[in-house]
Scaffold this active site. Sequence first.
Site, PDB file in Angstrom:
ATOM      1  N   HIS A 117      43.380 -51.753  31.511  1.00 20.93           N
ATOM      2  CA  HIS A 117      42.282 -52.659  31.883  1.00 20.93           C
ATOM      3  C   HIS A 117      41.192 -51.891  32.638  1.00 20.93           C
ATOM      4  O   HIS A 117      39.999 -52.136  32.443  1.00 20.93           O
ATOM      5  CB  HIS A 117      42.809 -53.810  32.733  1.00 20.93           C
ATOM      6  CG  HIS A 117      43.825 -54.671  32.030  1.00 20.93           C
ATOM      7  ND1 HIS A 117      43.655 -55.109  30.735  1.00 20.93           N
ATOM      8  CD2 HIS A 117      45.029 -55.166  32.436  1.00 20.93           C
ATOM      9  CE1 HIS A 117      44.703 -55.844  30.374  1.00 20.93           C
ATOM     10  NE2 HIS A 117      45.549 -55.886  31.392  1.00 20.93           N
ATOM     11  N   LEU A 119      18.891 -58.897  29.570  1.00 20.19           N
ATOM     12  CA  LEU A 119      20.202 -59.048  28.927  1.00 20.19           C
ATOM     13  C   LEU A 119      20.993 -60.147  29.633  1.00 20.19           C
ATOM     14  O   LEU A 119      21.182 -60.091  30.853  1.00 20.19           O
ATOM     15  CB  LEU A 119      20.989 -57.727  28.991  1.00 20.19           C
ATOM     16  CG  LEU A 119      22.435 -57.803  28.484  1.00 20.19           C
ATOM     17  CD1 LEU A 119      22.487 -58.130  26.991  1.00 20.19           C
ATOM     18  CD2 LEU A 119      23.182 -56.489  28.755  1.00 20.19           C
ATOM     19  N   ASP A 121      40.385 -56.132  22.903  1.00 19.77           N
ATOM     20  CA  ASP A 121      41.843 -56.157  22.763  1.00 19.77           C
ATOM     21  C   ASP A 121      42.410 -54.735  22.715  1.00 19.77           C
ATOM     22  O   ASP A 121      41.745 -53.804  22.258  1.00 19.77           O
ATOM     23  CB  ASP A 121      42.205 -56.911  21.477  1.00 19.77           C
ATOM     24  CG  ASP A 121      43.669 -57.340  21.461  1.00 19.77           C
ATOM     25  OD1 ASP A 121      44.322 -57.282  22.520  1.00 19.77           O
ATOM     26  OD2 ASP A 121      44.153 -57.722  20.383  1.00 19.77           O
TER      27      ASP A 121
HETATM   28  C1  FPP Z   1      43.209 -57.516  26.188  1.00 17.65           C
HETATM   29  O1  FPP Z   1      44.076 -56.421  26.124  1.00 17.65           O
HETATM   30  C2  FPP Z   1      42.366 -57.468  27.374  1.00 17.65           C
HETATM   31  C3  FPP Z   1      42.415 -58.355  28.413  1.00 17.65           C
HETATM   32  C4  FPP Z   1      43.345 -59.471  28.439  1.00 17.65           C
HETATM   33  C5  FPP Z   1      41.562 -58.238  29.588  1.00 17.65           C
HETATM   34  C6  FPP Z   1      40.224 -57.600  29.402  1.00 17.65           C
HETATM   35  C7  FPP Z   1      39.737 -57.085  30.691  1.00 17.65           C
HETATM   36  C8  FPP Z   1      39.036 -55.957  30.886  1.00 17.65           C
HETATM   37  C9  FPP Z   1      38.553 -55.111  29.792  1.00 17.65           C
HETATM   38  C10 FPP Z   1      38.679 -55.455  32.243  1.00 17.65           C
HETATM   39  C11 FPP Z   1      38.441 -56.457  33.299  1.00 17.65           C
HETATM   40  C12 FPP Z   1      37.230 -57.253  33.106  1.00 17.65           C
HETATM   41  C13 FPP Z   1      36.097 -57.130  33.815  1.00 17.65           C
HETATM   42  C14 FPP Z   1      34.969 -58.053  33.542  1.00 17.65           C
HETATM   43  C15 FPP Z   1      35.920 -56.090  34.822  1.00 17.65           C
HETATM   44  P1  FPP Z   1      45.645 -56.672  26.144  1.00 17.65           P
HETATM   45  O2  FPP Z   1      46.107 -56.488  27.549  1.00 17.65           O
HETATM   46  O3  FPP Z   1      45.963 -57.988  25.537  1.00 17.65           O
HETATM   47  O4  FPP Z   1      46.146 -55.499  25.243  1.00 17.65           O
HETATM   48  P2  FPP Z   1      47.436 -55.484  24.303  1.00 17.65           P
HETATM   49  O5  FPP Z   1      47.184 -56.493  23.219  1.00 17.65           O
HETATM   50  O6  FPP Z   1      47.481 -54.091  23.800  1.00 17.65           O
HETATM   51  O7  FPP Z   1      48.616 -55.831  25.185  1.00 17.65           O
END
Ligand code: FPP
Length: 234
Positions: A31, A125, A14
Amino acid sequence: MSAVVPKHVAIIMDGNGRWAQERGLPRIAGHEAGSKSIERCVQACLDTGVQYLTLYAFSSENWKRPALEVNALMLLLENFLNQKRDEMVREGIRLHHIGRIQELPSVCQRKLREVMDATAANTKLHFVLALSYSGRAEIVDAVKSLVRDTAAGTVSEADITPELIASRLNTAGMPDPDLLIRTSGEMRISNFLLWQLSYTEIHVTKKFWPDFQREDFLAALEDYAGRSRRFGGV
Ligand code: FPP
């Protein structure tokens, strides 16, 4: 490093959006930076002997985000799989997915299947991506499958045990997570692995996911090693 290494680590990644916002960057830059944190965690798992790593990469609720962000996340997933395929094969990493991948763009579904097939014999893994995942939806699907089998007469009420229910979840055959890490300081489960997290130890860090370093992962493992797990006993 402590001797008590969790077999299965799950992560709610997050804070990508806030990380980007703090820098005046578009959310997708968060991201993208978050993908690098994934690479660091995978390497740390290989080095420490963690056998299962499950990442909440895209929740069912994430479809409500603007199309631009959703499309960019799907492209990021596709690129990640393209770039990491050979390394996963070489390093003994087996890819799995949980969630309703039939809801993903077909190009992502094809890529996931290809990399899962290519890594199917690996055992070092187990790398599990939760995609279009919702813990409640997973339980709903398991209940429906049991109701169907009960109606068909292949399952009776007496057969319904925690083990049978677990065998109908997307995570069938996997151990429950020992440790859940959540970044960005939020104290929520957010519809992630609702059944499987029943006795999981939780480690929350205030750091945003793109800032999550190898040392942070190791610190979470140390925290876990100091916990006394009683599974409801004394
Ligand atoms: C949460 O942060 C994160 C996500 C919804 C997406 C997670 C994805 C990645 C880390 C990269 C893509 C994945 C792969 C497998 C390559 P948020 O956007 O909710 O952050 P915020 O709460 O600060 O808005």
